[in-house]
Motif scaffolding. Sequence first.
Motif, mmCIF file in Angstrom:
data_model
loop_
_atom_site.group_PDB
_atom_site.id
_atom_site.type_symbol
_atom_site.label_atom_id
_atom_site.label_comp_id
_atom_site.label_asym_id
_atom_site.label_seq_id
_atom_site.Cartn_x
_atom_site.Cartn_y
_atom_site.Cartn_z
ATOM 1 N N ASP A 79 0.801 -1.224 0.000
ATOM 2 C CA ASP A 79 0.000 0.000 0.000
ATOM 3 C C ASP A 79 0.832 1.271 0.000
ATOM 4 O O ASP A 79 0.340 2.336 0.336
ATOM 5 N N ALA A 80 2.107 1.163 -0.379
ATOM 6 C CA ALA A 80 2.953 2.360 -0.320
ATOM 7 C C ALA A 80 4.027 2.300 -1.378
ATOM 8 O O ALA A 80 4.376 1.239 -1.889
ATOM 9 N N HIS A 81 4.568 3.473 -1.704
ATOM 10 C CA HIS A 81 5.727 3.602 -2.572
ATOM 11 C C HIS A 81 6.953 3.815 -1.705
ATOM 12 O O HIS A 81 6.857 4.296 -0.580
ATOM 13 N N PRO A 82 8.152 3.496 -2.227
ATOM 14 C CA PRO A 82 9.362 3.714 -1.445
ATOM 15 C C PRO A 82 9.612 5.181 -1.179
ATOM 16 O O PRO A 82 9.150 6.047 -1.904
ATOM 17 N N GLU A 83 10.342 5.444 -0.114
ATOM 18 C CA GLU A 83 10.684 6.819 0.269
ATOM 19 C C GLU A 83 11.325 7.540 -0.907
ATOM 20 O O GLU A 83 12.215 7.035 -1.569
ATOM 21 N N GLY A 84 10.815 8.759 -1.176
ATOM 22 C CA GLY A 84 11.359 9.526 -2.281
ATOM 23 C C GLY A 84 10.668 9.245 -3.604
ATOM 24 O O GLY A 84 10.942 9.880 -4.595
ATOM 25 N N HIS A 85 9.721 8.252 -3.632
ATOM 26 C CA HIS A 85 9.027 7.909 -4.862
ATOM 27 C C HIS A 85 7.522 7.847 -4.613
ATOM 28 O O HIS A 85 6.820 7.017 -5.147
ATOM 29 N N GLU A 86 7.001 8.747 -3.788
ATOM 30 C CA GLU A 86 5.599 8.705 -3.443
ATOM 31 C C GLU A 86 4.728 9.002 -4.646
ATOM 32 O O GLU A 86 5.063 9.791 -5.517
ATOM 33 N N GLU A 87 3.559 8.384 -4.615
ATOM 34 C CA GLU A 87 2.599 8.538 -5.690
ATOM 35 C C GLU A 87 1.925 9.893 -5.648
ATOM 36 O O GLU A 87 1.478 10.413 -6.662
ATOM 37 N N ASP A 88 1.861 10.496 -4.446
ATOM 38 C CA ASP A 88 1.009 11.660 -4.272
ATOM 39 C C ASP A 88 1.802 12.967 -4.236
ATOM 40 O O ASP A 88 1.308 13.958 -3.731
ATOM 41 N N VAL A 89 3.040 12.984 -4.761
ATOM 42 C CA VAL A 89 3.754 14.257 -4.760
ATOM 43 C C VAL A 89 3.074 15.211 -5.731
ATOM 44 O O VAL A 89 2.878 14.910 -6.886
ATOM 45 N N GLN A 90 2.689 16.377 -5.251
ATOM 46 C CA GLN A 90 1.910 17.307 -6.061
ATOM 47 C C GLN A 90 2.506 18.707 -6.072
ATOM 48 O O GLN A 90 1.827 19.657 -6.406
ATOM 49 N N GLY A 91 3.778 18.823 -5.693
ATOM 50 C CA GLY A 91 4.390 20.133 -5.755
ATOM 51 C C GLY A 91 4.414 20.870 -4.442
ATOM 52 O O GLY A 91 4.826 22.017 -4.392
ATOM 53 N N ASP A 92 3.934 20.272 -3.356
ATOM 54 C CA ASP A 92 4.009 20.947 -2.060
ATOM 55 C C ASP A 92 5.459 21.130 -1.660
ATOM 56 O O ASP A 92 6.307 20.287 -1.937
ATOM 57 N N GLU A 93 5.736 22.228 -0.970
ATOM 58 C CA GLU A 93 7.114 22.525 -0.603
ATOM 59 C C GLU A 93 7.711 21.444 0.295
ATOM 60 O O GLU A 93 8.920 21.255 0.328
ATOM 61 N N GLY A 94 6.876 20.716 1.017
ATOM 62 C CA GLY A 94 7.374 19.718 1.941
ATOM 63 C C GLY A 94 7.521 18.335 1.343
ATOM 64 O O GLY A 94 7.913 17.417 2.042
ATOM 65 N N ASP A 95 7.174 18.141 0.063
ATOM 66 C CA ASP A 95 7.223 16.790 -0.466
ATOM 67 C C ASP A 95 8.660 16.378 -0.755
ATOM 68 O O ASP A 95 9.579 17.186 -0.850
ATOM 69 N N ASP A 96 8.845 15.079 -0.880
ATOM 70 C CA ASP A 96 10.194 14.533 -0.960
ATOM 71 C C ASP A 96 10.929 14.937 -2.232
ATOM 72 O O ASP A 96 12.150 15.112 -2.227
ATOM 73 N N ALA A 97 10.217 15.039 -3.362
ATOM 74 C CA ALA A 97 10.875 15.416 -4.602
ATOM 75 C C ALA A 97 11.458 16.824 -4.510
ATOM 76 O O ALA A 97 12.573 17.095 -4.961
ATOM 77 N N VAL A 98 10.692 17.729 -3.913
ATOM 78 C CA VAL A 98 11.170 19.096 -3.726
ATOM 79 C C VAL A 98 12.359 19.116 -2.763
ATOM 80 O O VAL A 98 13.376 19.781 -3.009
ATOM 81 N N GLN A 99 12.239 18.380 -1.670
ATOM 82 C CA GLN A 99 13.322 18.338 -0.693
ATOM 83 C C GLN A 99 14.601 17.764 -1.310
ATOM 84 O O GLN A 99 15.705 18.223 -1.003
ATOM 85 N N LEU A 100 14.450 16.779 -2.177
ATOM 86 C CA LEU A 100 15.619 16.214 -2.849
ATOM 87 C C LEU A 100 16.308 17.270 -3.705
ATOM 88 O O LEU A 100 17.530 17.441 -3.639
#
Length: 206
Positions: A79-100
């Motif tokens: 029921d989950a994606h690995p850390e840094g590969h979340e399905e629900d990243v939508q551009g929020d400043e706190g999401d993992d893709a932005v933090q990376l």
Amino acid sequence: MGVAIRTADERDRELVVRLLDGAFQDDPVSGWVFPDPAHRRATHPRLMAAFLDIVLAEGRVDLAEDGSACALWLSVPADAHPEGHEEDVQGDEGDDAVQLREAVDPDNERVELIARLTAEIHPAGQAHAYLWMIAVAQDSQGRGLGAALLRHALDRCDREGVAAYLEASSARSSKLYERLGFDHLDRPLDLPDGPRMWPMWRKPQA
């Protein structure tokens, strides 16, 4: 090929970052993320270190005892994606893709984009082992180390009845994965104005 393999820890961090950096400096995907060679040489190690830190915290790093090769694995629940590969990243400043991106290369949107695009193709709904990266030192290539590392982990997957997933970054590497039982999923990922990646899945084998 007999290869002594152990689980890496924080004490191996510098060694593993060097391995990853050396193996992926000329990789097509790394070249797309960092098109300028001089900038890539300076910045690419930070991306490899960021990836490694996630796996050291959440997954497992298989390391050849002589330090010549490594493989980074994450265990992904159904029921989950690995850390840094979340399905629900939508551009929020706190999401993992932005933090990376902010941690590695704040002005480089492709650092964030690669995380988002791989998240979009990552399969959901079935627990699996995710091979995030595998690296062999340049002077040790051609000795079967990569295949030995993979078989070490895939044997464990088979014993536990767990599938495995990866994204091949070259047609050549995808052929190796095919020989080890991986099948191509759906269609490849074509990075914008960049190279192709091949999502691949391996069912557990008896």
